[in-house]
Every structure is written in C-alpha cells, then in structure tokens.
Design a protein around this motif. Structure first.
Motif, PDB file in Angstrom:
ATOM      1  N   THR A   1      18.546  49.044  52.785  1.00 27.18           N
ATOM      2  CA  THR A   1      19.504  50.120  53.099  1.00 27.18           C
ATOM      3  C   THR A   1      20.191  50.700  51.866  1.00 27.18           C
ATOM      4  OG1 THR A   1      19.924  48.826  55.059  1.00 27.18           O
ATOM      5  CG2 THR A   1      21.414  50.660  54.679  1.00 27.18           C
ATOM      6  N   LEU A   2      20.772  49.797  51.067  1.00 27.92           N
ATOM      7  CA  LEU A   2      21.609  50.312  49.972  1.00 27.92           C
ATOM      8  C   LEU A   2      20.803  51.011  48.886  1.00 27.92           C
ATOM      9  CD1 LEU A   2      24.418  47.657  49.406  1.00 27.92           C
ATOM     10  CD2 LEU A   2      24.507  49.836  50.587  1.00 27.92           C
TER      11      LEU A   2
ATOM     12  N   GLU B   1      19.976  54.573  49.693  1.00 25.88           N
ATOM     13  CA  GLU B   1      21.229  55.357  49.675  1.00 25.88           C
ATOM     14  C   GLU B   1      21.695  55.602  48.258  1.00 25.88           C
ATOM     15  OE1 GLU B   1      24.320  53.534  51.997  1.00 25.88           O
ATOM     16  OE2 GLU B   1      23.199  53.828  53.866  1.00 25.88           O
ATOM     17  N   ASN B   2      21.619  54.541  47.446  1.00 27.01           N
ATOM     18  CA  ASN B   2      22.022  54.632  46.038  1.00 27.01           C
ATOM     19  C   ASN B   2      21.163  55.663  45.305  1.00 27.01           C
ATOM     20  OD1 ASN B   2      23.507  53.853  43.865  1.00 27.01           O
ATOM     21  ND2 ASN B   2      22.212  52.088  43.340  1.00 27.01           N
ATOM     22  N   ASP B   3      19.863  55.638  45.634  1.00 28.40           N
ATOM     23  CA  ASP B   3      18.920  56.583  45.013  1.00 28.40           C
ATOM     24  C   ASP B   3      19.299  58.027  45.379  1.00 28.40           C
ATOM     25  OD1 ASP B   3      15.910  56.590  43.782  1.00 28.40           O
ATOM     26  OD2 ASP B   3      16.204  58.222  45.261  1.00 28.40           O
ATOM     27  N   THR B   4      19.527  58.258  46.665  1.00 28.00           N
ATOM     28  CA  THR B   4      19.868  59.622  47.130  1.00 28.00           C
ATOM     29  C   THR B   4      21.157  60.106  46.478  1.00 28.00           C
ATOM     30  OG1 THR B   4      19.064  58.791  49.241  1.00 28.00           O
ATOM     31  CG2 THR B   4      20.007  60.985  49.264  1.00 28.00           C
ATOM     32  N   LYS B   5      22.153  59.222  46.472  1.00 26.61           N
ATOM     33  CA  LYS B   5      23.475  59.586  45.931  1.00 26.61           C
ATOM     34  C   LYS B   5      23.350  60.000  44.461  1.00 26.61           C
ATOM     35  CE  LYS B   5      26.524  56.352  45.213  1.00 26.61           C
ATOM     36  NZ  LYS B   5      27.168  55.098  45.568  1.00 26.61           N
TER      37      LYS B   5
END
Ligand code: ADP
Length: 444
Positions: free
Chosen positions: A19-20, A23-27
C-alpha cells in the motif's frame, strides 16, 4: 517480545510493499512533476537556486543536462549513486522513472529508508528546448521530526519497562513454584509434615492451598495405613503365638486326655479366628477396589432376613434372647450376598454385645424412595464418642468391656463399605431405653 517484534515487522513490511510504496511513488511523482512544470513555465528562474531551495525543504535531488555524464546533486548526498545512464536517457527522452515503486523487495528492508539514487522519481524537464532529467526523493532524515523521536522513545521505553516488569514478575512467580517443587520432593520422600503457605489469591495461591490440603490428607492416609498394618500384624500375631504355644504344650506326652482336648479346642478356636480375620481382610480389600463389580438383582428382603434369623436361632436360644422381625413383604434391588453380610454383621453384633435375656428387634419400613432397616438391641450401648469411631477399621470399644467377646473390629467397616457401594446410608443411635440402634437406608 522478539517474536512479536519480528512478526510486526514482517506485517508492516508487507503493508509498505502493498500500500504505502505505490502511494509514496504517486505522491513524489506529483511533487517532481510540479517542480518540472514550474521550471518549464518560468524560464527566467535560476534553476540552480530554485533546486537548492527545494532541497532545503526536505528533498534530495539530482539534475542532469542532456549529453552530460554527471549532473548536480542538491540536498543530502545519496549513499549509493547507482542509477544507470540508460535510465537517465530514457527520462530525458520524456519518460517518467518510478524508482520508488520498482525498488526491489527484500524481506527485511523497506525501500523507504534506502538512500540510493535508484530509489527516486525521475521526470523530464524542458529548458530552452533541451531535455534535462530531474530525480527526486524525500530526505528521510529531515522527515523525522520531534513527533517521530517522541514516538521512538515511547516505543523504546515501553519495551524496556515491559522487559523489567516481566523479569520482576517472573521472580515473584518462580519463587512459590520453587517452594512448591521442594514441597513435592519432600512429599515424594515420605515427609508429610511440610508447611507450605503461599497466601496469594492467584492461581499459584489456589494451587498451594489445594496442595497443602492434599498433603494433609495423604499424611492422614499414611497414618491410617501404618496403623492398619500394625493392627493386622497384631491380630495375626496373637492367635499364631497362641497356636504355637498350645502345639508345643501338646507335645508333652504326660498330658491328660482332658487337657489335650482343651488345648485342641483352643487351637481350633484360634485358627477359626485367623480364618475369619483373613476372610474379612480379603472382603475389605476387594470392596476397596474402585471398580468393585456388584451383582445387583431383585430379591425378597423379607425372605433374606427370615433366613438370617433361622441361621442364628441356636445362638439366640442359647443366650435366651428374643428376636422380633417386622417386615412387610418387600423386594429390594441390590447384591444379595453383600447385603446378607450387612445383616449378618449387624445381627451377630446385636447378639454379641447384648445382655443375656435381651431382645433384638428388626424393623423394616419403606418410603417412596427408600427402604429403612433398623436393628435395635438391648445391649451394652455406645457413647457418642464411641459411635463416631465404630466404623473405623480395627476399632473396638474399650477392650476391657469387650475383651471376652470375639471380634476383629472390621465388621462395621465392611458394613459401611457395602452400604456406600449401594448408595445408602448407615446411622447409629442410642436405643430408647438402653442398647443401640443401627439404621440403614437403601435407595429402592
Ligand atoms: P467386631 O468384630 O469387634 O464386632 P465391628 O466392626 O462389628 O467389630 O464393631 C466394632 C465395635 O463396635 C465392636 O468392637 C463393639 O465395641 C462396637 N459395637 C458394634 N455393634 C455394637 C452393638 N450392637 N452394641 C454395642 N457395641 C457395638
């Protein structure tokens, strides 16, 4: 704690990977694209100064011009500068590089902390028609603010205090267990006089209380066993020595026929006593077996009691006694042989401990659920204290009063055992004028 730490780490690692990490990549892709767009839209801006400022807000950057072998780093240095040239060229040609998402999964390493150039987001930046490449990743060290440090301390202190309390608890837990182990060893080696008290209300306290109770009972059993053995030895020894004595007297050839007859009678009597004792002991031993097999059947109690009186008629007549039986025609469910020995014991006792010319009353009554059989005599009677003990093995009331009367002190223990096996009760009371009443209740 070690196992839970490892398990928690594995779970959070899995959560990060699943999950993280995306998300970290997108952010971070968004952040990198914002920076690139800003540079492209503001050609007048000093890129070098702008990127330095961005780096100061908490990022590590790498900016490389087309055709160059080496670019410029902004912010904290990368531990590994391991990005391949082909990747850089791909970004310069317009592709986005998702190094954070593609970072290799390893069991105990979350890519989150990997301070490597490979673990970045790469975006193309167009300046004056030239394609630059910008690589970015958050500076983890700067992300760790006071809140994180506080949480870190909280976790560390929780672990340290837990370990301390567990150790302390273990000491308090282990001490009574050690005492208990010592007590068990003492009991195993035959010492039943231990005093083990651990007064806590917890499980250990409960265990020690039960244990102490068990040891007291074991001690009593041990006492009873010793007393039993010494009683048996005595009761076997005395007729045996009598037999031996009279046998050696018989060897004297000068004995008169009269004396000879008298000695033979004594030997016969003593051997009968021995035989009776061993029969009673055998019976008690077999009744003591937990899985004693009783052969229950329905039989006429009235007939059995009549047969009993008939069998002892000669003894009763000899002592000039009166026997009365009041019993409605009644059937009972039980082991006939065992119940016969109950009536026999009570009846012979009523004869033995009666006065000459006394009476014996046998009364049978029935209620809805029970059959009550009462044996009442007009004999020497029993005090309250004696009544409490007469069911103990080998107990005989005051030998001076009963020494002339044959007996082993086992009859009533056998009676009680048989009544117990039949789920009945036995009670002893003083008879209304004098003598004793034995009241037996048996379930129908
Ligand atoms: P014993 O073989 O000595 O009769 P029992 O177990 O039958 O053994 O009885 C235990 C003791 O109880 C007897 O020794 C006697 O002192 C006392 N006892 C039993 N029955 C009577 C009775 N009917 N009247 C008075 N004492 C009795």
């Amino acid at each position: 704690m070690l196992i839970s730490t490892l398990t928690a780490f594995a779970c959070s690692n899995f959560y990060y990977q699943q999950t993280l990490k995306p998300e970290n990549d997108t952010k971070n892709t968004k952040v990198a694209q914002h920076i690139a767009t800003y540079i492209e839209r503001h050609p007048m801006v000093d890129v070098d100064e702008y990127l330095t400022n961005i780096a100061n807000t908490g990022y590590q950057l790498y900016f490389i011009a087309p055709g160059e072998q080496k670019g410029t780093f902004y912010g904290a240095t990368f531990r590994k500068q391991n990005l391949e040239m082909s990747m850089i060229q791909e970004v310069q040609s317009g592709k986005i590089y998702h190094g954070i998402l593609q970072f290799p999964q390893e069991t105990f390493v979350t890519g989150f902390f990997a301070n490597e150039l490979m673990n970045t987001i790469g975006v193309p930046v167009q300046i004056d028609g030239e394609n630059y490449a910008l690589f970015l990743r958050p500076n983890i060290k700067m992300l760790f603010n006071e809140m994180h440090i506080l949480l870190g301390w909280l976790t560390a202190l929780t672990v340290i205090f837990s370990i301390l309390f567990v150790l302390l608890n273990t000491v308090f837990l282990v001490r009574p267990i050690q005492q208990l182990t010592q007590a068990v060893n003492d009991v195993a080696s035959g010492n039943f006089s231990i005093t083990f008290t651990h007064d806590s209300k917890d499980e250990i306290g409960q265990l020690s209380k039960r244990f102490s109770h068990m040891v007291t009972q074991l001690g009593q059993l041990d006492e009873m066993r010793k007393e039993f053995i010494s009683n048996i030895s005595h009761d076997i020894q005395s007729p045996l020595s009598n037999i031996q004595g009279y046998v050696s007297l018989l060897e004297d050839e000068k004995l008169s026929t009269e004396e000879r007859k008298q000695y033979v009678a004594i030997i016969k009597n003593e051997s009968e006593r021995l035989s009776h004792l061993s029969k009673q002991l055998l019976m008690l031993a077999s009744l003591d077996k937990e899985d004693y097999f009783i052969q229950k059947e329905r039989f006429s109690l009235t007939d059995q009691l009549k047969q009993l009186i008939r069998q002892y008629q000669w003894k009763v007549s000899k002592q000039n006694m009166m026997v009365s039986l009041s019993c409605p025609p009644l059937f009972i469910n039980g082991d006939p042989t065992l119940l016969y020995s109950v009536w026999e014991n009570l009846f012979t006792n009523a004869i033995k401990y009666n006065e000459p010319n006394g009476t014996i009353d046998i009364i049978v009554k029935e209620t809805e659920t029970t059959i009550i059989v009462t044996f009442t005599d007009t004999g020497i009677g029993l005090s309250k204290a004696e009544q409490q003990r007469i069911f103990d093995r080998f107990y005989r009331v005051d030998e001076t009063r009963t020494s002339q009367i044959e007996g082993t002190g086992l009859g009533l223990s056998i009676v009680q055992k048989i009544i117990d096996i039949h789920q009945g009760t036995i009670d002893v009371r003083n008879a209304s004028n004098r003598g004793t009443s034995f009241i037996i209740s048996l379930p129908k």
